[in-house]
Enzyme design. Structure first.
Site, PDB file in Angstrom:
ATOM      1  N   GLU A   1       0.857  -1.196   0.000  1.00  8.35           N
ATOM      2  CA  GLU A   1       0.000   0.000   0.000  1.00  8.35           C
ATOM      3  C   GLU A   1       0.880   1.228   0.000  1.00  8.35           C
ATOM      4  O   GLU A   1       2.112   1.122   0.036  1.00  8.35           O
ATOM      5  CB  GLU A   1      -0.933  -0.020   1.208  1.00  8.35           C
TER       6      GLU A   1
ATOM      7  N   HIS B   1      -8.184   9.999   3.811  1.00  3.55           N
ATOM      8  CA  HIS B   1      -7.924   8.939   2.834  1.00  3.55           C
ATOM      9  C   HIS B   1      -8.166   9.529   1.452  1.00  3.55           C
ATOM     10  O   HIS B   1      -9.207  10.141   1.206  1.00  3.55           O
ATOM     11  CB  HIS B   1      -8.847   7.740   3.077  1.00  3.55           C
TER      12      HIS B   1
ATOM     13  N   ARG C   1       0.197   8.506   2.108  1.00  2.00           N
ATOM     14  CA  ARG C   1      -1.187   8.943   1.972  1.00  2.00           C
ATOM     15  C   ARG C   1      -1.363  10.462   1.951  1.00  2.00           C
ATOM     16  O   ARG C   1      -2.220  10.982   1.243  1.00  2.00           O
ATOM     17  CB  ARG C   1      -1.970   8.329   3.145  1.00  2.00           C
TER      18      ARG C   1
ATOM     19  N   HIS D   1     -10.290  10.108   7.697  1.00  2.00           N
ATOM     20  CA  HIS D   1     -10.105   8.660   7.808  1.00  2.00           C
ATOM     21  C   HIS D   1      -9.511   8.213   9.137  1.00  2.00           C
ATOM     22  O   HIS D   1      -9.999   7.258   9.734  1.00  2.00           O
ATOM     23  CB  HIS D   1      -9.193   8.210   6.662  1.00  2.00           C
TER      24      HIS D   1
ATOM     25  N   ARG E   1       0.093   8.628   9.411  1.00  2.00           N
ATOM     26  CA  ARG E   1       0.203   7.175   9.602  1.00  2.00           C
ATOM     27  C   ARG E   1       0.485   6.453   8.287  1.00  2.00           C
ATOM     28  O   ARG E   1      -0.113   6.768   7.253  1.00  2.00           O
ATOM     29  CB  ARG E   1      -1.109   6.646  10.185  1.00  2.00           C
TER      30      ARG E   1
HETATM   31  C1  SIN Z   1      -7.036   1.122   2.790  1.00  2.00           C
HETATM   32  O1  SIN Z   1      -7.371  -0.050   2.617  1.00  2.00           O
HETATM   33  O2  SIN Z   1      -6.773   1.898   1.874  1.00  2.00           O
HETATM   34  C2  SIN Z   1      -6.976   1.668   4.181  1.00  2.00           C
HETATM   35  C3  SIN Z   1      -5.866   1.073   4.911  1.00  2.00           C
HETATM   36  C4  SIN Z   1      -5.541   1.926   6.098  1.00  2.00           C
HETATM   37  O3  SIN Z   1      -6.214   2.912   6.382  1.00  2.00           O
HETATM   38  O4  SIN Z   1      -4.541   1.636   6.756  1.00  2.00           O
END
Ligand code: SIN
Length: 572
Positions: A146, A266, A326, A387, A422
């Site tokens: 991610e 997010h 993010r 988020h 985070r």
């Molecule tokens: C996501 O699945 O994009 C969220 C994961 C997260 O907030 O750590």
């Protein structure tokens, strides 16, 4: 000789705008019943349930109280997964480096080290508890990537239904244990403290006891695991229960909070229309809470963010492009929307193919289909949404808050692992790691349950509630303290919060108590965001666009006896 750290200049904290006066206790009747237990855990997501299970291993008698149903919190909605070093080619040092790089210079390296070194064992324990993560045909765990991760280290379940599986497994384990009492539909009104330590909670249990179902639980230790605060915003991925209760409870009890300005947005919440109005975009026409997520894991598998012309606008902005941390992606999305005058951009996953998408991302595909979108043939409309609270109730490495006997675990806590932003999928991991540390500390400390010396007195309710107060607060926070803030926008938000002060002071009942918590937490967020005159991590100030080394430290907040909120500066 002057040490290097002594030479770092201290920032000038600006005078805060006038803030509302906040209650130190909420209006509630005198408790009609009292119970005792060893430990009371407030909240029933991954942090709360894992803490309860570890406490049981330590022989403690635990009561878990939760505001609505056991699975109504954020854990169930987690899509992407849990980040942990489970591949021999990966290393805790690499996971730590990614976590620190995302955190904008504010994460505590020692806390991060604990997270990444203890994390893998905690994930294996979760598997033993019964969580079934996705595996390859040879039985090895499937790992994905991610934003901000430079290695594949995110385990997932049911494709993109990780949280649902984790919640299911933990709930089943908790329900099997007769020494864990689970009390649902129980809103904790306030913490009880005596002699400078937490000794329990007052709570309202729907349909139980008299008067009005308000009672008290006395315990040797209290663990806050109440989750996030996304409901202070109009657009959020957080469920309706995420009203910042734990932060507000801690503040009223005199505990310190920190880093609250770092609310993470997010970048890719679903912005399609899920009602019948037929409009495209993020217009909240169905008032959906939570706003469905379009997981970063979809970008991890190769989906691209594009503008209305199909141009990948993250290329050239960051070496990891769509997989940048993010905060970088959320800002780029926001800027692309602003440049085009739209309320969403697009996530293009068409090249991944219908079969792959349906198997790997069943939840996202179902959300798209409900909005009449086929992600195999059409791009998905997405926009940022509140988020995750990177800050929270300040704790040490054992989850202890500044109030003896009070612990905090999971999103409600600020352990120092997230800093200013985070890293994706570190949050479920943090819940697992710190739950165990808290249980170990409680066992070692052997806090005895104390009976309160004086009577348990209630607080008179003043009259007065205002209709639409919650929506007004959410709109004010989204407009003034959202993805992009300025001193001016935050001052406007503060003025709106002041207008809501009478609504907070009066009335009682779940809605009123939640409202008091929302105003308390929103005030703390606005104050910290106003004070921090720089841009760092997910705190983005239009009027202070640069990161400033003088601000490399933390803003710690507290509530005074007269209900005024104040901030103090702490260098890292
Ligand atoms: C996501 O699945 O994009 C969220 C994961 C997260 O907030 O750590």
């Amino acid at each position: 000789m002057t040490g290097l750290t002594d030479q770092v200049p201290v920032p000038h904290l600006p005078e805060l705008p006038r803030l509302p006066r906040l209650p130190r206790r909420l209006s509630a009747p005198t408790p009609g019943w009292v119970e005792t237990t060893d430990v009371v855990v407030v909240g029933s997501g991954i942090a709360g349930l894992t803490t309860a299970l570890h406490l049981r291993e330590a022989g403690q008698h635990v009561t878990v109280v939760t505001k609505v149903n056991v699975d109504d919190g954020s854990t169930r909605w987690a899509q992407g997964g849990i980040a942990a070093v489970l591949d021999p080619a990966d290393s805790p040092a690499a996971h730590a480096a990614d976590t620190l790089a995302a955190a904008g210079g504010l994460a505590d390296p020692a806390a991060v080290r604990l997270l990444v070194t203890e994390g893998p064992a905690r994930v294996r324990e979760l598997i033993r508890v019964g969580a079934a993560f996705d595996r390859h045909p040879d039985g090895s765990l499937m790992l994905t990537r991610e934003g901000g991760h430079r290695a594949d280290r995110v385990v997932h379940a049911g494709g993109d239904a990780t949280g649902a599986e984790v919640q299911r497994a933990l709930q089943a384990a908790v329900r099997r244990d007769p020494w864990i009492r689970l009390v649902e539909h129980a809103l904790v009104v306030d913490l009880l403290a005596e002699g400078g330590r937490a000794i329990g909670v007052t709570l309202h249990v729907l349909g139980e006891g008299t008067p009005d179902g308000v009672g008290a639980i006395l315990a040797g230790a209290v663990v806050l695991a109440t989750g996030g605060l996304g409901q202070i915003y109009a657009t959020t991925t957080n469920p309706a229960v995420s009203t910042g209760d734990g932060v507000a409870l801690a503040l009223r009890a005199g505990a310190a909070v920190t880093d609250l300005e770092f609310v993470q947005f997010h970048p890719t919440a679903f912005a399609g229309c899920l009602c019948s109005c037929g409009r495209q975009g993020d217009h909240n026409c169905t008032n959906i809470a939570p706003k469905p997520l379009v997981s970063e894991a979809l970008r991890g598998e190769g989906a691209h963010l594009v503008d209305a012309d199909g141009k990948r606008f993250l290329l050239g902005q960051h070496e990891l492009a769509e997989l940048a941390p993010r905060d970088v992606v959320a800002k780029a999305v926001y800027q692309a929307m602003r440049a085009a005058g739209t309320d969403h951009v697009w996530l293009d996953a068409r090249h991944l193919g219908g079969e792959f998408l349906a198997g790997r991302f069943p939840t996202i595909v179902a959300t798209c289909r409900a909005a009449g979108i086929d992600p195999a043939t059409e791009p998905i409309p997405v926009a940022p949404a509140a988020h995750y609270a990177s800050g929270g109730v300040r704790t040490d490495r054992h989850g202890r808050t500044t109030l003896p006997g009070l612990y905090a675990c999971g999103e409600v806590a600020c352990t120092g692992v997230h800093g200013a932003n985070r890293l994706a999928s570190n949050s479920l991991l943090e819940g697992l790691v710190y739950a165990r540390r808290i249980a170990t500390d409680i066992q070692a400390a052997g806090h005895p349950t104390r009976l309160k010396r004086g009577p348990l007195l209630g607080v008179e309710a003043a009259p007065g509630t205002l209709p639409q107060t919650r929506a007004a607060l959410q709109q004010a926070m989204t407009a003034g303290a959202g993805v992009l803030r300025s001193g001016e926008s935050l001052a406007v938000a503060a003025a709106e919060l002041r207008r809501l002060e009478p609504a907070v002071a009066g009335g009682r009942g779940t809605e009123q108590w939640e409202l008091a918590n929302l105003v308390t937490v929103a005030t703390a967020v606005v104050a910290a965001a106003y004070a921090r005159q720089e841009t760092r991590g997910c705190h983005w100030r239009e009027d202070w666009p640069e990161t400033d080394q003088r601000w490399r430290g933390h803003l710690s907040g507290a509530l005074a006896a007269d209900g005024s909120f104040s901030l103090a500066w702490e260098r890292t």
